[in-house]
Enzyme design. Sequence first.
Site, PDB file in Angstrom:
ATOM      1  N   LYS A  46      44.385  40.511  36.250  1.00 40.70           N
ATOM      2  CA  LYS A  46      43.000  40.637  36.712  1.00 40.70           C
ATOM      3  C   LYS A  46      43.040  41.724  37.779  1.00 40.70           C
ATOM      4  O   LYS A  46      43.117  41.441  38.983  1.00 40.70           O
ATOM      5  CB  LYS A  46      42.474  39.302  37.231  1.00 40.70           C
TER       6      LYS A  46
HETATM    7  N1  PMP Z   1      37.103  38.665  31.185  1.00 39.19           N
HETATM    8  C1  PMP Z   1      36.825  39.379  32.291  1.00 39.19           C
HETATM    9  C2  PMP Z   1      36.821  40.864  32.217  1.00 39.19           C
HETATM   10  C3  PMP Z   1      36.543  38.726  33.503  1.00 39.19           C
HETATM   11  O1  PMP Z   1      36.265  39.432  34.609  1.00 39.19           O
HETATM   12  C4  PMP Z   1      36.536  37.314  33.533  1.00 39.19           C
HETATM   13  C5  PMP Z   1      36.219  36.606  34.816  1.00 39.19           C
HETATM   14  N2  PMP Z   1      37.369  36.386  35.586  1.00 39.19           N
HETATM   15  C6  PMP Z   1      36.832  36.608  32.353  1.00 39.19           C
HETATM   16  C7  PMP Z   1      37.110  37.318  31.196  1.00 39.19           C
HETATM   17  C8  PMP Z   1      36.860  35.108  32.333  1.00 39.19           C
HETATM   18  O2  PMP Z   1      37.929  34.629  33.078  1.00 39.19           O
HETATM   19  P1  PMP Z   1      37.885  33.224  33.828  1.00 39.19           P
HETATM   20  O3  PMP Z   1      37.392  32.240  32.835  1.00 39.19           O
HETATM   21  O4  PMP Z   1      39.289  32.992  34.209  1.00 39.19           O
HETATM   22  O5  PMP Z   1      36.963  33.371  34.974  1.00 39.19           O
END
Ligand code: PMP
Length: 297
Positions: free
Chosen positions: A163
Amino acid sequence: MTRAVNVSALDDRDGVIWLDGRFVPWRDARLHVLTHGLHYGGSVFEGERVYDGRIFKLAEHTRRLHESARELGYQLPFTVAELNEATLEAVRRHGIDNGYVRPVAWRGSEHISVSSGDTSVHVAIATWEWPHVFSADAKERGIRLGASRWRRPSPETAPVRAKAASLYNICTLARDAAHRAGFDDALLLDYRGYVAEATGANLFLVAGETLHTPVADCFLAGITRRTVLDLAADLGIQVVERHILPRELGEFDECFLTGTAYEIQPVRAIDGHEYRVGKTTTAVTEAYSQLVHQAMA
Ligand code: PMP
């Protein structure tokens, strides 16, 4: 001319931010302009949600922050346990009931070069009250996505499992273009032309009563996506993880996005393809809502 400074900016609030091991006044949590992370895009971050004063899946998020930093070649100077404790304390100090937490880590300002050298590593955690990303109306009726010209890169091109802030250039460009075109968010394909995800959330499609979701092999396999896969198993809903082509988008009945901030967000259209907020989306939404509150009990 666009104004560089917004009067209600996030840097001008009361409260405290956890920075490198201690709480500092909110307005003092600042960086130098020659910070490595700013110039070379090396920061990693998390987005966490607070329900009823408690953080949903805190440990998973903190572990992912550590893994994201490792993917970018650095080690956080605080353990998962230390960061968990700092996050809980930040939420406690602000008395957050229904909110958001943003941990972020970056390389410091010891030198300016593409190489990371022996730059220091910094971590900050901020939290604020933030009940919902989308309106109640959007939750009920669904949002509209526009297909983007931007694509998720291949694992040979970018650290796709992290991330990482650098990967969000694509998301910001895609989301801004979607907004300009009158959509709520963008749908991105991947480097091969398969359907990938939205700019801050993963995608699920429903055909009949079966869930279909793209294989997360070049984009963030979200914590909410994993939660929904587990909930679907509990609910007896069949799930197929597979590569999905854009030309298939007309064949689905329902569609929703999943993410920590988006939660379960119904989609009512992708370009010209329309979806209803149907039985499966509703069942998953209810199960997710129950879980996030139950997990707190
Ligand atoms: N894809 C992207 C590009 C994101 O920014 C997020 C948010 N974190 C997600 C998917 C979903 O991830 P999560 O369920 O862990 O928040």
